[in-house]
Every structure is written in C-alpha cells, then in structure tokens.
Design a protein around this motif. Structure first.
Motif, PDB file in Angstrom:
ATOM      1  N   TRP A  89      37.853  -2.512 -35.279  1.00 35.66           N
ATOM      2  CA  TRP A  89      36.699  -2.642 -36.180  1.00 35.66           C
ATOM      3  C   TRP A  89      36.524  -1.424 -37.067  1.00 35.66           C
ATOM      4  N   ARG A  90      36.831  -0.232 -36.560  1.00 37.12           N
ATOM      5  CA  ARG A  90      36.788   0.990 -37.380  1.00 37.12           C
ATOM      6  C   ARG A  90      37.743   0.850 -38.561  1.00 37.12           C
ATOM      7  N   ASP A  91      38.981   0.453 -38.275  1.00 40.57           N
ATOM      8  CA  ASP A  91      39.988   0.381 -39.328  1.00 40.57           C
ATOM      9  C   ASP A  91      39.731  -0.793 -40.260  1.00 40.57           C
ATOM     10  N   HIS A  92      39.268  -1.918 -39.717  1.00 44.57           N
ATOM     11  CA  HIS A  92      38.956  -3.081 -40.553  1.00 44.57           C
ATOM     12  C   HIS A  92      37.882  -2.707 -41.572  1.00 44.57           C
ATOM     13  N   ARG A  93      36.807  -2.047 -41.130  1.00 46.20           N
ATOM     14  CA  ARG A  93      35.735  -1.613 -42.052  1.00 46.20           C
ATOM     15  C   ARG A  93      36.265  -0.637 -43.093  1.00 46.20           C
ATOM     16  N   ARG A  94      37.064   0.317 -42.638  1.00 50.88           N
ATOM     17  CA  ARG A  94      37.597   1.344 -43.560  1.00 50.88           C
ATOM     18  C   ARG A  94      38.505   0.706 -44.604  1.00 50.88           C
ATOM     19  N   TYR A  95      39.351  -0.213 -44.177  1.00 47.82           N
ATOM     20  CA  TYR A  95      40.269  -0.866 -45.106  1.00 47.82           C
ATOM     21  C   TYR A  95      39.516  -1.747 -46.100  1.00 47.82           C
ATOM     22  N   LEU A  96      38.522  -2.491 -45.611  1.00 50.51           N
ATOM     23  CA  LEU A  96      37.723  -3.306 -46.535  1.00 50.51           C
ATOM     24  C   LEU A  96      37.055  -2.425 -47.583  1.00 50.51           C
ATOM     25  N   ALA A  97      36.493  -1.300 -47.141  1.00 49.93           N
ATOM     26  CA  ALA A  97      35.812  -0.387 -48.065  1.00 49.93           C
ATOM     27  C   ALA A  97      36.791   0.197 -49.082  1.00 49.93           C
ATOM     28  N   ALA A  98      38.070   0.315 -48.705  1.00 50.74           N
ATOM     29  CA  ALA A  98      39.092   0.873 -49.595  1.00 50.74           C
ATOM     30  C   ALA A  98      39.717  -0.197 -50.485  1.00 50.74           C
TER      31      ALA A  98
END
Length: 138
Positions: A89-98
């Motif tokens: 979930w950390r990486d999913h959120r970060r990738y979506l934001a990017a």
C-alpha cells in the motif's frame, strides 16, 4: 560443492537510455547502478530497486527496427516483470501520486496483494507483496 547461481540482470528494451532512467529512477525510485559509455553512442546502463538482492535491469536501446518493434512487448502482452515489495500500500500510493498507470484495482490473492501497472513503454509489471508464510512478523 553446492552450485550457486543467481539471475543477475534482465535486458529491457527502452526507446532511449534517458527515457528509461527518467521512469525507473525518477518515478519508481530505482537506483542507478552503472552508466558506462561503450562507444558509438552505446551505454551499459543498469538500475535496481531499493533493497537487497534481486535482479538488475539493463536498459537497452534498440539497434534494429525488429528490436524497436518489441519495446513494451517483450513478453507478448503478458505481465513481464514482478516487483516484490515489503509494503504494497505504501508503494501503490507513492506510484499513483507519481503518475504511474495501474491497469487494474489492487487485489488480494492467496500468494500476495497485487496490482498490475504499466510503464510508459508498454511493459506490464506486477507490484506485489507476498503473503508471509508461517505468520511470523519479522
């Protein structure tokens, strides 16, 4: 003696070295391992995800029209690369934001929490956090 082998590097065709670096380093947060000129405009460019172990990507520019035609389709349209994480979930959120493009909603499978994303070149990736065996929280 026990034989030790590891899959060290996977060659990935990209439109240009710099386009590959912009996505894998600047967007996904991979580390640049090596960028060595080989002459004639060719470079040996390798990147790796943060963390220990696993294979590196060799970013390769196509040298023929046949190679160029396979950019983003090296796996024939299937998921090609599998990026394991310790926190989906950390990486999913970060990738979506990017601005990373996910082509499905996250799902829970018996083996992992997973979602497929696509890089700007057309390659499909699994972002996945494997289910821990044995219930230990190490």
């Amino acid at each position: 003696a026990i034989m030790k082998q590891a899959l060290a590097t996977v060659s990935l065709l990209v439109p240009s070295y710099d386009a590959g670096l912009r996505f894998y380093v600047d967007v996904l947060g991979f580390r640049l391992v090596e960028d060595t000129p080989l002459g004639g405009g060719k470079r040996w460019v390798t990147v790796e995800p943060p963390g220990d172990g696993g294979a590196r990507l060799l970013l390769a520019e196509p040298s023929t029209p046949e190679q160029a035609a396979t950019i983003g389709r090296q796996a024939g349209g299937r998921v090609f690369l599998f990026l394991e994480t310790d926190d989906f979930w950390r990486d999913h959120r970060r990738y979506l934001a990017a601005g990373v493009t996910f082509i499905e909603q996250p799902r829970s499978e018996a083996y992992a929490t997973v979602a497929v994303f696509q890089d700007p070149f057309g390659n499909k990736w699994d972002l996945l956090e494997p289910v821990r065996k044995g219930g230990s929280t190490a």
